[in-house]
Enzyme design. Sequence first.
Site, PDB file in Angstrom:
ATOM      1  N   HIS A  57      44.483  42.867  43.589  1.00 14.03           N
ATOM      2  CA  HIS A  57      44.752  44.145  42.907  1.00 14.03           C
ATOM      3  C   HIS A  57      46.011  44.842  43.424  1.00 14.03           C
ATOM      4  O   HIS A  57      46.400  45.875  42.877  1.00 14.03           O
ATOM      5  CB  HIS A  57      43.542  45.081  43.067  1.00 14.03           C
ATOM      6  CG  HIS A  57      42.298  44.536  42.438  1.00 14.03           C
ATOM      7  ND1 HIS A  57      42.010  44.674  41.100  1.00 14.03           N
ATOM      8  CD2 HIS A  57      41.267  43.827  42.963  1.00 14.03           C
ATOM      9  CE1 HIS A  57      40.838  44.078  40.821  1.00 14.03           C
ATOM     10  NE2 HIS A  57      40.370  43.560  41.939  1.00 14.03           N
ATOM     11  N   MET A  94      36.683  37.701  39.592  1.00 12.51           N
ATOM     12  CA  MET A  94      36.294  38.728  40.567  1.00 12.51           C
ATOM     13  C   MET A  94      35.097  38.208  41.379  1.00 12.51           C
ATOM     14  O   MET A  94      34.043  37.908  40.820  1.00 12.51           O
ATOM     15  CB  MET A  94      35.914  40.007  39.804  1.00 12.51           C
ATOM     16  CG  MET A  94      35.222  41.067  40.646  1.00 12.51           C
ATOM     17  SD  MET A  94      36.359  41.919  41.757  1.00 12.51           S
ATOM     18  CE  MET A  94      35.206  42.785  42.823  1.00 12.51           C
TER      19      MET A  94
END
Length: 551
Positions: A57, A94
Site C-alpha cells: 500500500h 490481500m
Amino acid sequence: MRRVLQRSAIILGILVTASALFIMGFVELNEQGKYALSKEEMAKASDIYFNTCAGCHGTTRKGATGPSLLPDRIATIPDSQLFQTIMYGKPGGMPDWGRQGVLSKDEINLMIKFLHNEPPAPPEMSMEQMYDTWKVYVEPQDRPKKPEHNRNWKNFMGVILRDVGKVAIIDGDTKELVSIVNTGFAVHILRSSATGRYFYSIGRDGKVTMIDLWMKKPDKVAEIKVAYDARSVESSKYKGPEGDFLDKYVVVGGYWPPHLVILDGQTLEPLKIISTSSYTYDDNEFMRETRVASIVASHFEPSWIVNLKEAGIVWIVNYKNLDKGRVDITALDAEKFLHDGGWDLTKRYFLVAANAMNRIVAVDAKEKVVSAIIPTGNRPHPGRGATLKHPQYGNLWLTGHLGDNTIACITTPTDGNGTKPWQVVKKIHLPGKGGGNLFIKTHPKSPHIWADRPLNPDPKLQRSVFVIDKNSLEVIKTIEIPKEFPGRAVHLEYNKAGDEVWVSVWGTKHQSTAILIYDDKTLTLKKTITGDWVRTPTGHFNVYNTVHDIY
Ligand code: DHE
C-alpha cells in the site's frame, strides 16, 4: 577511497527501526474521538504498518499493488468491513493477517484506528548516514585467493530464514548445511555477484550483506544500510568490449527513501545515490514515493533495468562511465505499479508485471524501447517468470497470478519459426479456486515447470505445489507437502543440474519446518532438510542459476 568505518555521531538515529523513525516528531496525532491514538499506540501501529502493509500500500499509504489507505478513502468503508479484510484477506492478494495469527484482534482494531489518522511523514537518509552503518569485516586483500573448501560452491543454495534474520548456505551436492550467516531483519532476496563468489542479500530494512562463499565457512565480509525499506539488489554482470565489470558494482533499490544506491561490489562502499522520485508516465503527477521494484543486470551491455513502481517508468541505467562521474539513464514510459519480472529466453527482453494494472510490460533492452504491454490476468506475479522453447509456439515466458488461478504463456521473439511475439497463446489453469500463486520456475534441462500458491485462502492449496508439462502446458501433478511440517509451500528453485526442485515450508519463527527437495524426473520427495535452524525459510537461490538468470 573514502574510508569511514565507524562514526558514532549519527549512528544511533539510523539503528533504531525504520518504523520508529517514521513517527518521530512527524505525526500529528488525532487526539480526540474514537480514532485517537496515544504516542505508544502510534508507534506500535507504525511498526505493524511498516512490516505488514507498506510493501503493497506504500509507505505514504497512497496505494500501489493494494489500494490507497489514506483517511479520506478509509472513511468511506465501514470499520466492520476493514476488520473483515484485515482478518480474512481478499482474493486479489490481500493476506489474511488475522487468520494467519500475524495480527491479533486488538492489533487489527488498532490498525483500523491508525488508518483513520493521517500517515506519518517518513524520514530522509543521507550518504553520511549510510557511511555510518558501513562495515567491512574482511578487507578484499585478506579474503581467500581461491576456495578454502573442496565443495562444488556453484551448486550452493542460499536459503533465506526470514523471521530469524539469517541466511543458510547449503551444499546442493551433499545437502549439508555449510554455514548460517546473520544478515538482519527479514531478508527479502539474495542475488549472486557475476562470478558467483558472493551472495548479496537485501533486507526489508534496507540492509545489504555480502557473503563470501570461498571462505572455509562462508560468512559476511561487508554490510551497509542504504534505506529504511527495500526489496531489490543486483550486481554488475557485464564483461566484454566495453570493460570488465564482473563483481565491480552492486545496485540497491529503495522503497523508502525512494532511491537507487550504487555500491562498490567488493566492499559495499556507497558510491552514488540517485533519487527515483518522479512524475507518472501518463498524467505527469509528481510521486515523491516512486519506489524501486525489481532490478536486473544486462549480460550484453553495462546496464541495469530498474523498475519505478508508482511512476510506471522503466530506467535502463548504464554504469560504464560511473568512475568518471557519469551515469546514463534511458527512461521508458511503461505502465504503473511495476513489480517483479525476469529475462526472456534470449536475455534481450525483460518482462515485468504492472501488477495492479493486470499487465506485463516487455522491454527490449537492446533497442531500449517498450515492445509490448500485454494484458494477462488478475494481478500477474511472475517472480522472475519461467522461460522455455515450445515446439509449436516457439519461445515462451510464463507468469502466474495473485488474483486468479491461471498461468499465462506469452510468446517472445524466436529465431526462425515461432508464433508472433507478445501473444498470450495459452492459459494454464491451476486446480481449485482462486489465485495466490507467487512463484513459478523451470530449467532448460527439465521437462517441467513448477508453481506454488502460498497466498491462496485454501490451506490445502497453500500447502501444494503444481507440476506443469512443458509440451502440453497442462498441470500433470499436484503435490501436497508432508503433513508434519506446518506452513505454506513457497518459492521453487532448481539445482545447477536441473534435476531437482527445492521448496521452502514457510511457517512461523516459533517452530522449525523443512526445506523439501523433489526429484524432477519422478516428481517424488527425494530429501528433506530439517533441523532446529530451519525457521521461516522463504526464497532460496542456486548460485549458478542466479548468476546466469536461469529460470
Ligand atoms: Fe517479494 C521478489 C517486493 C512480499 C518473497 N519481491 C520481489 C521483488 C520485489 C518484491 C520488488 C523483485 C526483486 C528483484 O527481482 O529485484 N514482495 C515485495 C513486496 O512489495 C511485497 C508484495 C510486500 C512486502 O511487504 O514486502 C512482497 N515477497 C513477499 C513475501 O511475502 C515473500 C513471499 C516473503 C518475504 O520475504 O516477505 C516474498 N520476493 C520474495 C522472493 C523474491 C521476491 C523469494 C525473489 C524471487 C526470485 O525467484 O527471484
